[in-house]
Design an enzyme around this catalytic site. Structure first.
Site, PDB file in Angstrom:
ATOM      1  N   GLU A  39       6.356   1.767  -4.247  1.00  0.00           N
ATOM      2  CA  GLU A  39       4.897   1.823  -4.120  1.00  0.00           C
ATOM      3  C   GLU A  39       4.262   2.720  -5.183  1.00  0.00           C
ATOM      4  OE1 GLU A  39       4.309   2.901   0.054  1.00  0.00           O
ATOM      5  OE2 GLU A  39       4.396   0.781   0.607  1.00  0.00           O
ATOM      6  N   ASP A  84       8.457  -2.377   7.696  1.00  0.00           N
ATOM      7  CA  ASP A  84       7.753  -1.094   7.682  1.00  0.00           C
ATOM      8  C   ASP A  84       7.242  -0.681   9.062  1.00  0.00           C
ATOM      9  OD1 ASP A  84       6.629   1.171   6.736  1.00  0.00           O
ATOM     10  OD2 ASP A  84       4.959   0.222   5.703  1.00  0.00           O
ATOM     11  N   GLU A 100       1.176   4.622  12.800  1.00  0.00           N
ATOM     12  CA  GLU A 100       0.448   3.900  11.751  1.00  0.00           C
ATOM     13  C   GLU A 100       0.148   2.464  12.147  1.00  0.00           C
ATOM     14  OE1 GLU A 100       2.560   3.821   8.023  1.00  0.00           O
ATOM     15  OE2 GLU A 100       1.173   2.407   7.104  1.00  0.00           O
TER      16      GLU A 100
HETATM   17  O1  GCW Z   1       4.366   2.756   5.905  1.00  0.00           O
HETATM   18  C1  GCW Z   1       4.020   2.758   4.559  1.00  0.00           C
HETATM   19  C2  GCW Z   1       2.736   3.505   4.542  1.00  0.00           C
HETATM   20  C3  GCW Z   1       2.556   4.410   3.352  1.00  0.00           C
HETATM   21  C4  GCW Z   1       3.825   5.215   3.182  1.00  0.00           C
HETATM   22  C5  GCW Z   1       4.979   4.276   2.917  1.00  0.00           C
HETATM   23  C6  GCW Z   1       6.294   5.000   2.814  1.00  0.00           C
HETATM   24  C7  GCW Z   1       3.994   7.490   2.467  1.00  0.00           C
HETATM   25  O2  GCW Z   1       1.680   2.617   4.657  1.00  0.00           O
HETATM   26  O3  GCW Z   1       1.448   5.221   3.614  1.00  0.00           O
HETATM   27  O4  GCW Z   1       3.704   6.167   2.157  1.00  0.00           O
HETATM   28  O5  GCW Z   1       5.110   3.368   3.957  1.00  0.00           O
HETATM   29  O6  GCW Z   1       6.988   5.068   3.813  1.00  0.00           O
HETATM   30  O7  GCW Z   1       6.621   5.494   1.755  1.00  0.00           O
END
Ligand code: GCW
Length: 714
Positions: free
Chosen positions: A304, A378, A406
């Site tokens: 990311e 995720d 989240e």
């Molecule tokens: O779950 C996703 C989130 C990001 C997060 C990423 C990760 C810290 O939306 O906010 O970044 O994963 O785990 O690296």
């Protein structure tokens, strides 16, 4: 004078906000026969040793007894007289007592404790001991929990050791005190006032963590800022480490891979560059000079947008091993995250981490542990376990759970996460035959790994109640308990948490425990039933957004995940689709691949099914999906009904908070149901089945909702 002091203490402790006290309420024991049993069993406390940790243990016992039993037993430093509670590490015990405990002492590891009633020279004694002072502190908290949960202390015989080495919170806290995916206020770490101002909260935080056996904390966000590694900040980190140390908690930091450029004035961060290698060695030396027990680094690299070794044509192994060498002389560890996927990779996102990391098995240095999220996408309300678990026999893997919600309703939805954690830990990877559960991968018993760990992305902020929702506290608590023992039943966790947080009244426990146990399935039902995933609205992930399809990266769009069309819905990861199933052991691959054996709860994760597909209960997929959404809403109503009956057991403050939060959850559950069903209905072209309520708004209305200031989104 003494009376006035006591009065002050008592009234202060009742006035202190209940929420803030977490599971350490130490409510007065109501049952009088239990009170006399307790008092008879420990007329005095013998505290052996005088380290800071032992003093904390002693203070905890005093607070606990005063609050729960109304007085503090006499504190002594010798074992004369009957019915003592003897507290001290193994090295401080007399040789006779040690002989008495011989068979238990060989069972425990350095953090394990013993709580045992013995009859010694015809005197009844309860011993709390362990090999280290921190182990004794764990023993004390566990002993107090016995009293908190109103259990008998007549014949105690407990020898318990943590099954994992690193039991750690990951704070996604930024230096400006915002918290990525945080829904409980700002970061606890007040960098501006540190190192000189030590907020009482730091101490209370350490105490709460020690009470559940958490022994590490990563203070900073994995989307890292290199500034934390400058002397100006390291001085502040050192101050926190000093506060946490006597509670057995080590501090870790996130290492931004490009730090040598950003704060070191180097031209590159190439892990094979001699200057870069030296820079990290020097940095590690500098940190360990300040913090001799510094835990090490957590790294998110080439994920990311974060920098990493691939920026220099190197790979994850090169990056992790370079850092591992820097901290190795000080016994530090590198927790290297496997959360990677790329917009340049057309492969199913769920396959990318495995594809990239599995071939590195056996290539990492000894002090590297690869941190893997529980599922391949995720932190969704439900994901099948990550295929990497069990697939890297020569590499220690640590679990990454997300405690902060989240994707599960932020801090307004009551969702008992230990149920989700348990489901993952119990999953059988079959990588070494039947019984190769994820828990056995994580605790190192499957492949005899020495380095083991579990991380939880923290849900803690500076809200008065720490976690935003009174029931979100149990997710922190439960995470700690499962990190200690990944085989623990989540129902036991719910039970002990309710008793130590609210009340021991059986009527209260029974009904509230039920709704907790059901709450995880409820959120799956009203958000993403039958294997749906990642259909949250974009960016902030607040509320439904199955229609979103215009984001630059394909795998950021919910439409990528549900693939709804006229023919049906679901992501085909079977052999006829992306073939993600073959990343699992053959038995598991077969199970998921075949519609006859694939659990319905995972259907749309692995298969694209027609709207008319017949589910086991005879319903069509469309009807079944709609009914699941409705069931989720109904489950929230049931949670409300149960909670409304608890007023007599709960203080009015927390009663009202939870009541209001459940109302929000109910509203949002309906929002999820209506938005998703209206959207999918465009493709199925079918009516809602009987039993599903009419939508509260139009699809256009739901699509028009915008939340530019949703929390946790930077
Ligand atoms: O779950 C996703 C989130 C990001 C997060 C990423 C990760 C810290 O939306 O906010 O970044 O994963 O785990 O690296």
């Amino acid at each position: 004078m003494r009376f006035v002091f006591l009065f002050f203490l008592i009234s202060f402790s009742t006035l202190a906000q209940k929420d803030y006290k977490l599971w350490l309420q130490y409510n007065k024991v109501a049952n009088s026969s239990l009170v006399s049993e307790y008092k008879n069993n420990f007329k005095s406390i013998v505290v052996l040793g005088n380290s800071e940790t032992i003093k904390i243990a002693e203070k905890e016992l005093k607070t606990g007894f005063l609050d729960m039993l109304g007085n503090i037993p006499e504190i002594k430093s010798d074992i004369k007289g009957e019915c003592n509670l003897i507290v001290g590490s193994q090295s401080n015990l007399s040789s006779q007592i040690k002989t008495e405990l011989q068979s238990d002492l060989v069972k425990i590891n350095d953090e394990g404790f013993i709580i045992k009633s013995i009859s010694f020279k015809n005197k009844r004694q309860i011993i709390i001991t362990g090999k280290t002072d921190v182990a004794v502190l764990y023993g004390v908290f566990n002993f107090l929990k016995i009293v908190q949960t109103n259990k008998s202390v007549q014949n105690l015989n407990i020898a318990d050791s943590p099954k994992t080495n690193i039991r750690i919170l990951n704070h996604w806290d930024n230096l400006d005190r915002t918290v990525e995916r945080g829904y409980a206020g700002f970061s606890l770490w007040n960098w501006q006032k540190l190192p000189d101002f030590i907020d009482q909260r730091y101490i209370d935080y350490a105490r709460a963590n020690a009470s559940i056996g958490i022994n590490g904390t990563v203070l900073t966000n994995v989307n890292a800022n290199a500034l934390i590694l400058t002397p100006q900040y390291l001085e502040k980190v050192e101050a926190l480490a000093n506060v946490f140390r006597p509670y057995g908690i080590k501090v870790y930091l996130t290492a931004r891979f490009s730090a040598p450029i950003e704060i070191g004035n180097l031209k590159t961060a190439d892990p094979k560059d001699a200057q870069v290698i030296q820079w990290w060695k020097n940095k590690a030396t500098e940190i360990y000079k300040r913090i001799p027990d510094f835990g090490g680094f957590l790294v998110k690299a080439n994920s990311e947008g974060q920098p990493g070794p691939q920026n220099y044509g190197r790979n994850h192994v090169d990056g992790a091993n370079m850092l591992a060498d820097a901290v190795a002389p000080f016994s530090g560890v590198i927790m290297w995250r496997a959360f990677v996927y790329s917009e340049h990779d057309a492969n199913d996102r769920a396959k990318q981490a495995y594809a990239e990391f599995q071939p590195y098995d056996g290539k990492f240095k000894e002090n590297v542990i690869v941190q893997v999220k529980n599922g391949a996408i995720d932190f969704q309300p439900r994901e099948p376990f990550h295929p990497l678990f069990g697939a890297m026999p020569k590499t220690p893997l640590m679990m990454e759970f997300q405690i902060t919600q989240e994707y599960l309703g932020f801090s307004t939805h009551l969702v008992f996460l230990p149920k989700l954690f348990q489901e993952v830990l119990e999953s059988d990877t079959y990588q070494k035959g039947k019984g190769s559960t994820v828990a056995k991968v994580i605790d190192g018993t499957l492949y005899q790994n020495k380095l083991t760990g579990i991380a939880g992305v923290a849900n803690i902020g500076n809200d008065l109640n720490w976690t935003g929702h009174p029931f979100a506290q149990v997710n922190w608590y439960g995470f700690g308990r499962l990190a200690w023992n990944p085989y623990l039943d989540s129902e036991i966790i719910a039970d002990e948490w309710l008793r130590s947080t609210f009340s021991n009244d059986e009527n209260f426990i029974k009904t509230v425990k039920n709704i907790m146990m059901e709450s995880r399935e409820a959120v799956v039902n009203y958000m993403t039933p039958l294997g749906l995933h990642h259909i949250m609205d974009t960016g902030h992930h607040y509320g439904p957004g199955p229609w979103v399809s215009d984001l630059s990266r394909p795998e950021w769009n919910p439409t990528y995940y549900h693939k709804a069309d006229k023919n049906g819905i679901g992501f085909d990861r079977s052999k006829s689709g992306t073939n993600a199933v073959t990343q699992y052991a053959t038995e598991v691959a077969k199970l998921f691949d075949n519609l006859e054996t694939c659990p319905e709860k995972d259907f749309l994760w692995f298969h694209h099914l027609s709207w008319d597909y017949k589910l086991k209960n005879g319903q069509t997929l469309w009807n079944g999906l709609a009914l699941k959404y409705q069931e989720g809403v109904n489950q929230v109503r049931e949670m409300q009904d149960v909670w409304n009956e608890t007023e007599k057991y709960v203080d009015s403050e927390r009663f009202n908070e939870v009541k209001m939060l459940l109302e929000i959850q109910h509203k949002e559950a309906k929002w999820w149901r209506d938005a998703c069903l209206l959207y999918f209905q465009q493709f199925s072209g079918k009516e809602l089945p009987a039993g599903v309520e009419k939508p509260t708004q139009t699809l256009e209305y739901f699509k028009s909702l915008k939340f530019p200031f949703a929390p946790g989104n930077g």
